[in-house]
Scaffold this motif. Structure first.
Motif, PDB file in Angstrom:
ATOM      1  N   GLY A 160       0.823  -1.491  -0.174  1.00 26.51           N
ATOM      2  CA  GLY A 160       0.351  -0.117  -0.303  1.00 26.51           C
ATOM      3  C   GLY A 160       1.122   0.933  -0.016  1.00 26.51           C
ATOM      4  O   GLY A 160       1.814   1.106  -0.223  1.00 26.51           O
ATOM      5  N   ASN A 191      -8.507  -2.956  -4.259  1.00 24.21           N
ATOM      6  CA  ASN A 191      -8.374  -2.243  -2.754  1.00 24.21           C
ATOM      7  C   ASN A 191      -8.598  -1.895  -2.247  1.00 24.21           C
ATOM      8  O   ASN A 191      -9.823  -1.479  -2.578  1.00 24.21           O
ATOM      9  CB  ASN A 191      -7.118  -1.334  -3.465  1.00 24.21           C
ATOM     10  CG  ASN A 191      -5.550  -1.986  -4.548  1.00 24.21           C
ATOM     11  OD1 ASN A 191      -5.322  -3.332  -4.623  1.00 24.21           O
ATOM     12  ND2 ASN A 191      -4.703  -1.296  -5.072  1.00 24.21           N
ATOM     13  N   ALA A 238      -0.092  -1.781  -5.050  1.00 26.54           N
ATOM     14  CA  ALA A 238      -1.910  -1.101  -5.696  1.00 26.54           C
ATOM     15  C   ALA A 238      -1.027   0.055  -5.816  1.00 26.54           C
ATOM     16  O   ALA A 238       0.116   0.381  -5.653  1.00 26.54           O
ATOM     17  CB  ALA A 238      -2.434  -0.432  -4.009  1.00 26.54           C
ATOM     18  N   THR A 288      -3.301  -2.491  -0.631  1.00 26.91           N
ATOM     19  CA  THR A 288      -3.641  -3.658  -1.719  1.00 26.91           C
ATOM     20  C   THR A 288      -3.973  -4.582  -1.515  1.00 26.91           C
ATOM     21  O   THR A 288      -4.180  -4.988  -0.003  1.00 26.91           O
ATOM     22  CB  THR A 288      -1.906  -3.961  -2.220  1.00 26.91           C
ATOM     23  OG1 THR A 288      -0.846  -3.025  -2.651  1.00 26.91           O
ATOM     24  CG2 THR A 288      -2.296  -5.421  -2.828  1.00 26.91           C
ATOM     25  N   ARG A 289      -5.068  -4.875  -2.125  1.00 28.75           N
ATOM     26  CA  ARG A 289      -5.851  -6.368  -1.965  1.00 28.75           C
ATOM     27  C   ARG A 289      -5.220  -6.885  -0.917  1.00 28.75           C
ATOM     28  O   ARG A 289      -4.442  -8.034  -0.800  1.00 28.75           O
ATOM     29  CB  ARG A 289      -6.816  -7.101  -3.093  1.00 28.75           C
ATOM     30  CG  ARG A 289      -5.805  -6.973  -4.123  1.00 28.75           C
ATOM     31  CD  ARG A 289      -6.530  -7.798  -5.361  1.00 28.75           C
ATOM     32  NE  ARG A 289      -5.923  -8.710  -6.196  1.00 28.75           N
ATOM     33  CZ  ARG A 289      -4.674  -7.781  -7.116  1.00 28.75           C
ATOM     34  NH1 ARG A 289      -4.475  -6.331  -7.076  1.00 28.75           N
ATOM     35  NH2 ARG A 289      -4.249  -8.724  -7.749  1.00 28.75           N
TER      36      ARG A 289
END
Length: 549
Positions: free
Chosen positions: A367, A478, A547, A393-394
């Protein structure tokens, strides 16, 4: 022949009805701990007389019934997922029924709002079904149930729609102190969300509040009219702009396809303690404040006859957000300056700058965090505010960390996930259960309750100063969070995990005395995480996937 009532039978029926209603009320209270707590609070209000306590308890029951009705509707919606018609068609049918019912304008808007909320929820359910069937709505360390009475989390039902037309709307979040005294310190602040359709115009107005605007998505212009000058600026995603109280502003969405969405933090300056928009232009809808004055006063002020004044303030009926032609949009944008500029605010114009073009303060594959604080920007320093944007980020997580002085007002911009916060001010009755049934308060120490909630676009949550917090992105997209930091001057962010974990700075003896285990074991655990601020989340199962904002 005269009818003779059967008195014993009548008495029996009345007694049965009384017993049934009492049983239902008791059953309701037994099944709903929130209702029980609500009634207890009513009974312990020393200022209430007997009648006021009864009215208070009745409102508790009404709220509980409405909540159960919503839950039943949601359950029916889930069970009928395969057979139901398109959510948009259901919404339109529902809203038509709202308009056909005999009710006040406010009730009609609330009814239409419930229809829209149901549509959004149905579309989300359908989307989740397409993506993977039985995936949970949010991911935590275990299956969690969010309690609806936490004062730190705000959803669609906590917003009031102030302005609504076919071309857009403005929603205002309720006062932070409305549900709890815990947030009394930020009761002068409000969150507002503006949404305007493509090729639209937001009529000129001013507000009795200082404002910081953040462009969530879209492209547009904003014109600011002061007593001695006026300026127009281009707007794009990531732009931040301060709007001073009393400044007349109007906006355009100049994009042909995308909505313009702006999130605002407002600090009202009025002695009324309320936030309000004031429209000078307009007519019947929006109502112009000029119409409050007597005609004699208006004739003298404008030096014009009555019929011309009546025409001036009697034509507009389309609302505060109206459609504009592309020619009109181009003309309104002709003199627009820059916009989307690099940090900081440039020149004397005090125009927008773009937060997302600033170098991230923290960044890794999990992230990025973009921040601007009071030391970097005079406009924010005057308001004692900071602004940040986190892109997680996911499958990853942000934190845990806490702020030394600032209270964070977080607005979820995109994505889904959840957050957790350690809070010493909540009882277990106010916010769900803890893992393993919770721990007992120890003598001389604090008890920390976990406050947690699902996150999705539009959710607002508050993190008071000193409260450790973490946010976790779902595994499929995200999670992007905009934060307004109140009381931001000299605020510091303290990391509680990773390379910058403040616990690593304790002497070995302090670590041993504090954790009551050998220092080498403490160091082994604290040094295990080598990332900073953004980390792999609890359920992250794949590597990579950086991300981008």
């Amino acid at each position: 022949m005269a009818f003779k009532p059967n008195l014993p039978l009548l008495a029996f029926l009345l007694l049965s009805l009384f017993f049934l209603s009492t049983t239902l009320a008791l059953s309701l209270a037994t099944k709903d701990p929130e209702l029980k707590q609500c009634k207890q609070q009513c009974r312990h209000q020393e200022r209430f007389d007997k009648q006021q306590r009864q009215q208070c308890e009745q409102k508790c029951e009404e709220y509980s019934r409405e909540k159960q009705q919503r839950e039943r509707e949601e359950q029916q919606g889930r069970e009928g997922h395969c057979n139901r018609e398109d959510p948009q068609q259901q919404c339109e049918k529902c809203q038509r029924q709202c308009r056909e019912q005999e009710q006040g304008q406010h009730d009609e808007r609330q009814c239409e709002k419930r229809c829209e909320e149901r549509r959004i929820e149905q579309e989300r359910e359908q989307g989740r079904g397409r993506e993977g069937g039985d995936n949970p709505r949010w991911e935590g360390s275990e299956e969690e149930e969010e309690q609806g009475n936490t004062p730190y989390v705000y959803r669609d039902e906590h917003f009031e729609t102030r302005i609504k037309t076919q071309e857009g709307k403005v929603r205002i979040l309720e006062r932070f102190s409305k549900r709890s005294e815990l947030l009394r310190g930020i009761e002068n602040y409000r969150v507002a969300i503006l949404e305007a359709n493509p090729n639209t115009f937001v009529l000129p107005h001013h507000c009795d509040a200082e404002g910081v605007f953040f462009v969530v998505k879209g492209r547009g212009t904003i014109s600011m009219v002061c007593q001695d000058n006026s300026e127009t600026f281009n707007l794009q995603r990531g732009d931040i702009l301060r709007v001073r109280a009393g400044t007349t502003i109007y906006l355009t969405n100049k994009d042909n396809h995308e909505k313009l969405m702006i999130a605002k933090l407002l600090q009202h300056v009025s002695s009324t303690g309320r936030y309000q928009e004031f429209f000078g232009t307009g007519g019947e809808n929006p109502e112009s404040f000029y119409r409050a004055f007597s005609m004699e006063v208006l004739e003298a002020a404008f030096n014009s006859p009555r019929e011309k004044i009546e025409r001036l303030f009697g034509q507009q009926t389309k609302g505060a957000i109206v459609k504009a032609s592309q020619e009109q949009i181009r003309a309104l944008s002709r003199h627009a300056q820059g916009g989307g500029g690099h940090f900081p605010f440039g020149g004397e114009s005090k125009g927008p700058f773009n937060l997302l073009k600033k170098r991230p303060t923290d960044s890794n594959r999990h992230g990025q965090l973009y921040e601007v604080n009071t030391n970097e920007c005079k406009e924010l320093e005057e308001l004692n505010l900071a602004v940040s944007f986190a892109n997680i980020t996911r499958g990853s997580m942000l934190g845990p960390f806490y702020c030394s002085k600032a209270t964070k007002v977080a607005v979820v911009v995109e994505g889904t996930g959840y957050f957790e916060m350690a809070c010493p001010h909540m009882s277990s009755g106010q916010q769900g259960r803890q893992e393993g049934g919770g721990s007992q308060r120890q003598e001389g120490g604090a008890h920390y309750q976990k406050v947690s909630a699902r996150l999705s676009p539009g959710v607002v949550y508050v993190v008071p100063a000193g409260h450790p917090v973490v946010a976790v992105a779902s595994g499929d997209q995200n999670l992007q969070i905009l934060c307004f930091d109140i009381n931001a001057k000299d605020n510091e962010k303290y990391h509680l995990a990773g390379k910058k974990n403040i616990m690593k700075k304790l002497e070995k003896e302090a670590q041993e005395l504090s954790f009551s285990i050998p220092a080498r074991e403490v160091e082994e655990i604290l040094n295990k995480q080598d990332e900073t601020f953004f980390f792999p989340g609890p359920h992250q199962r794949q590597e990579g996937g950086r991300a981008y904002a």
